[in-house]
Enzyme design. Structure first.
Site, PDB file in Angstrom:
ATOM      1  N   HIS A 174       0.809  -1.210   0.000  1.00  0.00           N
ATOM      2  CA  HIS A 174       0.000   0.000   0.000  1.00  0.00           C
ATOM      3  C   HIS A 174       0.847   1.266   0.000  1.00  0.00           C
ATOM      4  CE1 HIS A 174      -3.498   2.507   0.757  1.00  0.00           C
ATOM      5  NE2 HIS A 174      -2.864   3.087   1.763  1.00  0.00           N
ATOM      6  N   ASP A 175       2.043   1.220   0.560  1.00  0.00           N
ATOM      7  CA  ASP A 175       2.872   2.420   0.694  1.00  0.00           C
ATOM      8  C   ASP A 175       4.331   2.095   0.428  1.00  0.00           C
ATOM      9  OD1 ASP A 175       3.628   5.025   1.215  1.00  0.00           O
ATOM     10  OD2 ASP A 175       3.623   4.783   3.394  1.00  0.00           O
ATOM     11  N   LEU A 176       4.616   1.691  -0.800  1.00  0.00           N
ATOM     12  CA  LEU A 176       5.995   1.360  -1.154  1.00  0.00           C
ATOM     13  C   LEU A 176       6.787   2.659  -1.286  1.00  0.00           C
ATOM     14  CD1 LEU A 176       7.905  -0.983  -1.816  1.00  0.00           C
ATOM     15  CD2 LEU A 176       7.353  -0.633  -4.231  1.00  0.00           C
ATOM     16  N   ASN A 180      10.510   2.068   3.462  1.00  0.00           N
ATOM     17  CA  ASN A 180      10.043   0.696   3.643  1.00  0.00           C
ATOM     18  C   ASN A 180      10.870  -0.335   2.888  1.00  0.00           C
ATOM     19  OD1 ASN A 180       7.980   1.403   5.386  1.00  0.00           O
ATOM     20  ND2 ASN A 180       6.538   1.815   3.722  1.00  0.00           N
TER      21      ASN A 180
END
Length: 245
Positions: A174-176, A180
């Site tokens: 969802h939030d690359l 991360n």
């Protein structure tokens, strides 16, 4: 083996071969602080705690390094509700979904944290949640690394190849972003923080390009924000070449 535990308004799942005697309190920072087992922390939406766990029943085993994270909302709504979510079923909670996805990633031998335990605490129509997962040892995220030094082309290609592996297994992140993606002291690449991630088998492949576009935006954001950040278009092209192979 994955076990369940219900205590008052708390529901937990945990990997029993990682924890000999599990308790609900293990999903709170106060528990580990009392045991002097906190080895560090990191700040994001909230505090992420780094924990060293020693199993007294298995003294021959090495200590385990864990990460404890409480779920917080982002955006404007997060300033109002902070850490509460509407309960629509246990399997739909943020913690249960991330725990299940991490377990799936582990079965696929993808480089991501291993799930250890989660807790969902009911409060009427709402819930709060916490997750324990394994810590990627001797690793830094890309923002920390690129703030200090440049990466070799082979590492950029490896990053792209690892992202491709996740996409080939239909794993949506969802939030690359640059925070991360971790690299350890052996130059191995890992992806973390799969909150709101999922297996996407019935979607078009547009989400894969969306992941890639989001990652590039995060690099450009850090490039504009930090006084020194070793990233340029050539680095990005090397990442794409690794993704394309």
């Amino acid at each position: 083996m994955i076990n369940e535990l219900t205590h008052q308004n708390n529901y937990c799942r945990y990997v029993s071969d990682k924890i000999s005697h599990f308790s609900v309190e293990m999903l709170s920072a106060e528990y580990w602080q009392a045991k002097h087992a906190i080895t560090g922390s990191a700040q994001g939406r909230g505090t992420t705690w780094f924990i060293q766990y020693h199993d007294d029943d298995k003294p021959e085993n090495p200590d385990q390094q864990w990460v404890l994270r409480h779920y917080y909302r982002g955006g404007l709504i997060g300033k109002i509700i902070n850490d509460s979510y509407l309960f629509t079923g246990m399997e739909q909670t943020r913690a249960a979904k991330e725990f299940t996805l991490l377990h799936h990633l582990h079965t696929l031998d993808l480089p991501a944290p291993m799930p250890i335990a989660f807790r969902v605490k009911r409060r009427g129509l709402f819930y709060q949640a916490d997750l324990l997962s394994s810590r990627i040892e001797n690793a830094q995220d890309l923002v920390a690394i690129l703030s200090e030094k440049a990466l070799d082309d082979t590492v950029w290609q490896r990053i792209g190849a690892i992202i491709k592996r996740f996409h080939q297994h239909n794993i949506y992140h969802h939030d690359l972003n640059a925070h991360n993606i971790l690299i350890n002291d052996k130059q191995q690449v890992f992806i973390i923080d799969f909150d709101q991630g999922e297996v996407r088998t019935n979607h078009s492949n547009k989400w894969q390009q969306g992941n890639i576009d989001r990652l590039k935006r995060s690099f450009l954001k850090e490039l504009n924000k930090l006084p020194k950040f070793h990233f340029n278009e050539e680095h990005w092209q090397q990442l794409l070449s690794g993704y394309s192979e």
